[in-house]
Design a protein around this motif. Structure first.
Motif, mmCIF file in Angstrom:
data_model
loop_
_atom_site.group_PDB
_atom_site.id
_atom_site.type_symbol
_atom_site.label_atom_id
_atom_site.label_comp_id
_atom_site.label_asym_id
_atom_site.label_seq_id
_atom_site.Cartn_x
_atom_site.Cartn_y
_atom_site.Cartn_z
ATOM 1 N N TRP A 73 3.023 42.040 -18.985
ATOM 2 C CA TRP A 73 3.515 42.772 -20.120
ATOM 3 C C TRP A 73 5.134 42.786 -19.656
ATOM 4 N N TRP A 74 5.854 42.804 -20.676
ATOM 5 C CA TRP A 74 7.579 43.319 -20.115
ATOM 6 C C TRP A 74 7.856 44.580 -20.848
ATOM 7 N N ARG A 75 8.625 45.176 -20.340
ATOM 8 C CA ARG A 75 9.364 46.318 -20.807
ATOM 9 C C ARG A 75 10.786 45.984 -20.679
ATOM 10 N N TYR A 76 11.407 46.204 -22.100
ATOM 11 C CA TYR A 76 12.993 45.794 -21.767
ATOM 12 C C TYR A 76 13.796 47.046 -22.600
ATOM 13 N N PRO A 77 14.958 47.028 -22.290
ATOM 14 C CA PRO A 77 15.922 47.910 -22.779
ATOM 15 C C PRO A 77 16.058 48.075 -24.355
ATOM 16 N N ALA A 78 16.324 49.189 -24.943
ATOM 17 C CA ALA A 78 16.062 49.482 -26.563
ATOM 18 C C ALA A 78 17.092 48.492 -27.121
ATOM 19 N N ASP A 79 16.934 47.157 -26.960
ATOM 20 C CA ASP A 79 17.873 46.058 -27.636
ATOM 21 C C ASP A 79 16.939 44.952 -28.009
ATOM 22 N N PRO A 80 17.190 44.324 -29.234
ATOM 23 C CA PRO A 80 16.249 43.140 -29.504
ATOM 24 C C PRO A 80 16.641 41.976 -28.904
ATOM 25 N N ASP A 81 17.573 42.116 -27.926
ATOM 26 C CA ASP A 81 17.907 40.664 -27.251
ATOM 27 C C ASP A 81 16.977 40.352 -26.229
ATOM 28 N N LEU A 82 16.268 39.509 -26.391
ATOM 29 C CA LEU A 82 15.082 38.969 -25.577
ATOM 30 C C LEU A 82 15.741 37.655 -24.773
ATOM 31 N N SER A 83 16.965 37.270 -24.687
ATOM 32 C CA SER A 83 17.178 36.170 -23.984
ATOM 33 C C SER A 83 16.692 36.122 -22.638
ATOM 34 N N ALA A 84 16.685 37.415 -21.820
ATOM 35 C CA ALA A 84 16.298 37.210 -20.350
ATOM 36 C C ALA A 84 14.901 36.509 -20.458
ATOM 37 N N TYR A 85 14.188 36.704 -21.557
ATOM 38 C CA TYR A 85 12.593 36.408 -21.382
ATOM 39 C C TYR A 85 12.525 34.955 -21.973
ATOM 40 N N MET A 86 13.045 34.444 -22.753
ATOM 41 C CA MET A 86 12.976 33.256 -23.395
ATOM 42 C C MET A 86 14.070 32.152 -23.622
ATOM 43 N N HIS A 87 15.111 32.630 -23.427
ATOM 44 C CA HIS A 87 16.505 31.664 -23.666
ATOM 45 C C HIS A 87 16.245 30.384 -22.246
ATOM 46 N N SER A 88 16.754 29.358 -22.550
ATOM 47 C CA SER A 88 16.503 28.541 -21.702
ATOM 48 C C SER A 88 17.339 28.507 -20.286
ATOM 49 N N ASN A 89 18.461 29.267 -20.908
ATOM 50 C CA ASN A 89 19.295 29.722 -19.454
ATOM 51 C C ASN A 89 18.491 30.682 -18.297
ATOM 52 N N SER A 90 17.373 31.249 -18.904
ATOM 53 C CA SER A 90 16.825 32.359 -18.037
ATOM 54 C C SER A 90 15.651 31.550 -17.266
ATOM 55 N N VAL A 91 15.451 30.195 -17.192
ATOM 56 C CA VAL A 91 14.321 29.728 -16.770
ATOM 57 C C VAL A 91 14.244 30.060 -15.112
ATOM 58 N N ALA A 92 15.348 29.963 -14.269
ATOM 59 C CA ALA A 92 15.317 30.440 -13.214
ATOM 60 C C ALA A 92 15.155 32.159 -12.980
ATOM 61 N N GLY A 93 15.479 32.663 -14.197
ATOM 62 C CA GLY A 93 15.155 34.289 -14.265
ATOM 63 C C GLY A 93 13.742 34.556 -14.886
ATOM 64 N N ASN A 94 13.532 35.318 -15.968
ATOM 65 C CA ASN A 94 12.606 35.863 -16.432
ATOM 66 C C ASN A 94 11.869 35.254 -17.300
ATOM 67 N N ASN A 95 12.387 34.018 -17.736
ATOM 68 C CA ASN A 95 11.765 33.047 -18.656
ATOM 69 C C ASN A 95 10.658 32.397 -17.789
ATOM 70 N N ILE A 96 9.716 33.151 -17.482
ATOM 71 C CA ILE A 96 8.707 32.584 -16.590
ATOM 72 C C ILE A 96 7.682 31.558 -17.115
ATOM 73 N N PRO A 97 7.467 31.576 -18.334
ATOM 74 C CA PRO A 97 6.686 30.296 -18.857
ATOM 75 C C PRO A 97 7.779 29.154 -18.745
ATOM 76 N N ALA A 98 8.785 29.246 -18.687
ATOM 77 C CA ALA A 98 9.855 27.978 -18.609
ATOM 78 C C ALA A 98 10.102 27.363 -20.238
ATOM 79 N N TYR A 99 9.946 28.080 -21.245
ATOM 80 C CA TYR A 99 10.040 27.763 -22.520
ATOM 81 C C TYR A 99 11.359 27.503 -22.987
ATOM 82 N N GLN A 100 11.747 26.323 -23.590
ATOM 83 C CA GLN A 100 13.105 25.868 -23.567
ATOM 84 C C GLN A 100 13.191 25.034 -24.941
ATOM 85 N N ASN A 101 14.050 25.896 -25.780
ATOM 86 C CA ASN A 101 14.163 25.217 -27.320
ATOM 87 C C ASN A 101 15.583 25.817 -27.965
#
Lengths: 546, 315
Positions: A444-472
């Protein structure tokens, strides 16, 4: 003959003693404290000064919010000792703390924060803009240090001091969530102590004598036992009502429950829900379900070809009876999720998305469309002679193992051959997070109180916390648009769009938004309706009702 | 005697060296290093920075040589997780474990020898059966279960004893505050240690009282208590000392489960912390200290043998 009598008698006696001991585990008796517990009227009294609360932490804390070893046990202490520029308000929107107000430039690349001029550090020094600039420029942006939470500030170029009580955050690209990030474990530390020092080796501060600006200051700390904070009478905001806050170092979760019921602990978020019935039936304790910005997920590694087909991900989700898992393992503390923005963020959350009912037949149809069918009748779907095997690696923590075992059974009955490998937490991190050497995982993820989930699913974050490496690119564009405007109405539309997209494409196989089971002794009042971690921002309002 | 000591010292040093080598390489081989104990959402860069800050990018062999060079000079290094000297962290915790050990051993030895002797001389009688019954219970009930049950009974339902912690040390001293925190953990440890002593005493005594010299002692008209406690017990002591010598290092190396349940800040909880946090220097430090304790206890037991039984000569 005489001997035999003795033996029979004693065995009987022992059985009775053992039975009695067992029945104490049963959990329907009222405790001594409960018997004299307060009624409803008492709870409506006036807030009064005095008293103390006890909070459990699982290990010794590090009194430095940026220290790489500052985990959850440190966060709950540092949030009270130190202050950030903003804090989480009662509706989860960022509200002023050290900063009184803020504005952004037209292009949203410059944020100006106006600071309070009446803040003293616990050692009597004046707090100024220099402290803010030091914290960000020298600690957060210093890559060799590897400070905590720096991922929120990847777009930050530098912090400029405008005057003693004004700072400017210069960004590389717009980050609308900045005020929310600044309220989440990103407290300011004193320049006059850290200047010229190695911030991680400064044990005299990090482990012994922290100097913050918060509503409470350190009174005493004994390694392995407790941290005691006392009221800071020079606090810039409303002076706290409690005299003391004690954090007890208790590694064992059963001990937390035992001490709550015996009145030795005051409040915490219950992780292991297996004891919930017992706590709910106790008279001196209240349990409240609190929404938190978290979501549980299954990830299917997008580097592995068979998971790149969205129908496979959808089939996985249709196979799992999530409501059943919520009811049994989570004891009802959760809401089914088909996207990532939690109901805690009430402004942005929507349930008008693609829903995935528990429907094994639909799952099989989707798999058949994707070319996976059980051709040899062994109960496992296959394609080109290859059976669909899944290596499912999880870390052992909380209820993850129990949940994963149920997921495994559901997937097996749809026709996936699932090998569940429940491993020690650190080993899982090594495989899944560091080496990305995995097929499927659950967490599971716990994130700050903001809807910006870039850190978890943006293709720039593949080296970061986009662990499934989803890119779209489509999702990237939505996330970027949301990050680039501070206009709430505009953001709402963007994030509703984003949630619909997430639910169709399943970058993560979303499971549920867990609720926190917050347990609290009845005598503790004034705690706002927030998750425990956020309620700590408001600890100056807490009071004890005698 | 001197040669014996020098010999044993030499053996101990070699043993210590082997233990450190095995431990060092084992913990480094375990999957997941300190950087994987970071929060789930720490990025790869944050993890890499930590690896470099801790010097973990060096080869294991180089790190071991560094560690052992410092260790022989008495420097056990600095804890990864707290940046405090390892020696200091261990010395902070050791007194608490020693406290538990001392109380447990005193109670267990006094009670254990008495019950063991009683059980032996009343062999086959009711007392013997009762003592045996409780011994088996004590040996078989898991400490964590019994600990939780006692907390439920005495702390939650009766409210007589604190459920955990060591009490407020350093504050105002209160005898009850001190004793009340000790009762439950000492009780749990005693239930695991006591049966061992009782059973060893019993079997050792049974063997001795069937000897000819005991019959002789009785025949010459010695009082039964003298026969038992002077003639018999002294000769039965050797196996008892052996088992006590084995129990003390076990307790001193931290009764991990008991300490964890009762939030007792001794070596046991320190071991858990060190292993969970992948705090390599702390793991090594604790290992060295425990090995030294075991070696010293064994040495003391050997010396005690020759005191109790002059026929045993460690020359």
């Amino acid at each position: 003959m005489k001997n035999n009598k003795w033996i029979v008698l004693f065995t009987l006696l022992m059985s009775i003693v053992l039975l009695a001991a067992c029945s104490y585990g049963g959990g329907d008796e009222t405790s001594t404290q409960g018997a004299e517990g307060e009624g409803e009227q008492a709870a409506e009294g006036e807030p009064q000064s005095g008293g103390s609360v006890s909070i459990p932490i699982v290990a010794d804390p590090t009194f430095n919010p940026w220290h790489p070893n500052a985990y959850a046990e440190s966060n709950v202490v540092n949030r009270v000792l130190f202050s950030g520029l903003t804090q989480t308000g009662e509706d989860l929107e960022p509200i002023p703390d050290l900063a009184t107000e803020w504005e952004t430039s037209e292009d949203e690349l410059e944020w100006t924060f106006h600071l309070r001029d009446d803040v003293l550090w616990h050692d009597g020094e004046q707090f100024t803009a220099e402290d803010v600039a030091f914290t960000f420029n020298e600690i957060v942006l210093n890559e060799t240090l590897g400070a905590n939470n720096t991922s929120y500030f990847q777009m930050l170029q530098e912090v400029q001091v405008v005057d003693d009580y004004t700072v400017k955050f210069i960004m590389d690209s717009p980050v609308a969530a900045l005020p929310a990030y600044l309220s989440f474990n990103t407290e300011i530390i004193p320049q006059h102590i850290f200047e010229g020092q190695d911030p991680w080796d400064l044990t005299s501060f990090n482990k012994e004598n922290p100097v913050g600006t918060g509503a409470f200051k350190l009174k005493s700390y004994t390694s392995g036992q407790s941290v005691v904070l006392e009221r800071n009478d020079d606090f810039y905001g409303d002076i706290a009502l409690l005299d003391e806050v004690e954090y007890k170092v208790l590694a064992d979760a059963n001990t937390h429950v035992a001490q709550l019921l015996s009145g030795e602990l005051s409040i915490f978020a219950l992780d292991d829900l297996s004891a919930i019935d017992r706590i709910e039936s106790a008279e001196n304790v209240t349990v409240e379900a609190r929404e938190t910005p978290r979501f549980f997920w299954i990830i299917a590694n997008q580097e592995v070809e068979k998971y790149q087909d969205v129908r496979v991900r959808q089939a996985i989700l249709h196979s799992i009876d999530r409501q059943n898992i919520i009811d049994t393992v989570l004891k009802g503390y959760g809401t089914i999720a088909d996207a990532g923005i939690a109901p805690a963020l009430a402004d942005y959350y929507t349930d008008d998305v693609t829903r995935y009912e528990y429907d094994p037949e639909r799952a099989k149809e989707l798999l058949a469309e994707a070319g996976w069918e059980d051709t040899d009748g062994d109960g496992i779907v296959d394609k080109d002679g290859e059976p669909f095997t899944i290596d499912f690696e999880i870390g052992i923590q909380g209820d993850l193992e129990a949940v994963s075992q149920m997921v495994q059974q559901y997937l097996l009955s749809t026709g996936f051959d699932v090998n569940l490998n429940a491993m020690e937490w650190n080993s899982m991190i090594q495989d899944v997070v560091v080496n990305r050497d995995y097929e499927m995982s659950l967490n599971w993820w716990r994130y700050p109180a903001d809807p910006d989930l870039s850190a978890y699913m943006h293709s720039n974050s593949v080296a970061g916390n986009n662990i499934p490496a989803y890119q779209n690119p489509e999702l990237d564009a939505l996330l970027e648009a949301g990050a680039q405007t501070s206009d709430i109405e505009e953001r709402k539309e963007i994030y509703i769009e984003a949630q619909k997209f997430m639910s169709e494409e399943l970058p993560y196989i979303f499971l549920w938004y867990p609720q926190e089971a917050q347990v609290r002794v009845n005598s503790l009042q004034g705690v706002p309706d927030l998750a425990f971690g956020d309620a700590l921002h408001h600890i100056h309002k807490w009071y004890i009702e005698e | 005697m001197l040669r014996f000591l020098v010999n044993r010292l030499g053996q101990s040093i070699i043993l210590l060296l082997i233990v450190t080598i095995i431990t060092f390489f084992l913990i480094n081989l375990a999957p997941g290093g300190p950087s994987s104990t970071m929060r789930m959402d720490a990025t790869a860069e944050e993890r890499q920075a930590m690896v470099e800050n801790l010097g973990l990018d060096q080869p294991v062999l180089v790190r071991y040589v560094d560690w052992i060079t410092n260790a022989v000079q008495g420097d056990l290094g600095v804890s990864f997780n707290t940046s405090e000297p390892v020696t200091q962290r261990i010395l902070e915790r050791l007194p608490y474990t020693i406290e538990l050990t001392v109380f447990t051993i005193i109670i267990s030895v006094l009670l254990g020898i008495f019950l063991g002797v009683l059980s032996a001389i009343k062999r086959g009688k009711a007392q013997d059966h009762v003592i045996n019954f409780f011994s088996v219970i004590g040996l078989s009930v898991p400490a964590f279960w019994l600990g939780l049950m006692l907390i439920l009974l005495f702390s939650i339902n009766l409210g007589w004893l604190p459920s955990s912690g060591v009490g407020s040390r350093g504050g105002e001293f209160s005898l009850w505050g001190y004793v009340s925190h000790l009762i439950l953990p000492v009780l749990i440890l005693t239930t695991t240690v006591l049966p061992n002593i009782v059973r060893f005493t019993r079997s050792s005594m049974l063997e001795v009282i069937s000897q000819n010299y005991i019959r002789t002692a009785r025949a010459k008209g010695a009082k039964e208590s003298i026969v038992l406690y002077v003639h018999a017990l002294r000769n039965a002591l050797i196996p008892i000392i052996t088992i006590i010598g084995m129990l003390i290092p076990r307790l001193l190396s931290g009764a991990v489960i008991t300490e964890a349940i009762f939030g007792w800040t001794g070596i046991g909880t320190l071991i858990i912390e060190a292993a969970r946090g992948r705090d390599y220097p702390l793991v090594m430090g604790v290992t060295v200290v425990i090995t030294v304790v075991v070696v010293v206890c064994n040495l003391l037991v050997d010396i005690l043998y020759s005191r109790v039984d002059p026929r045993v000569k460690n020359v």
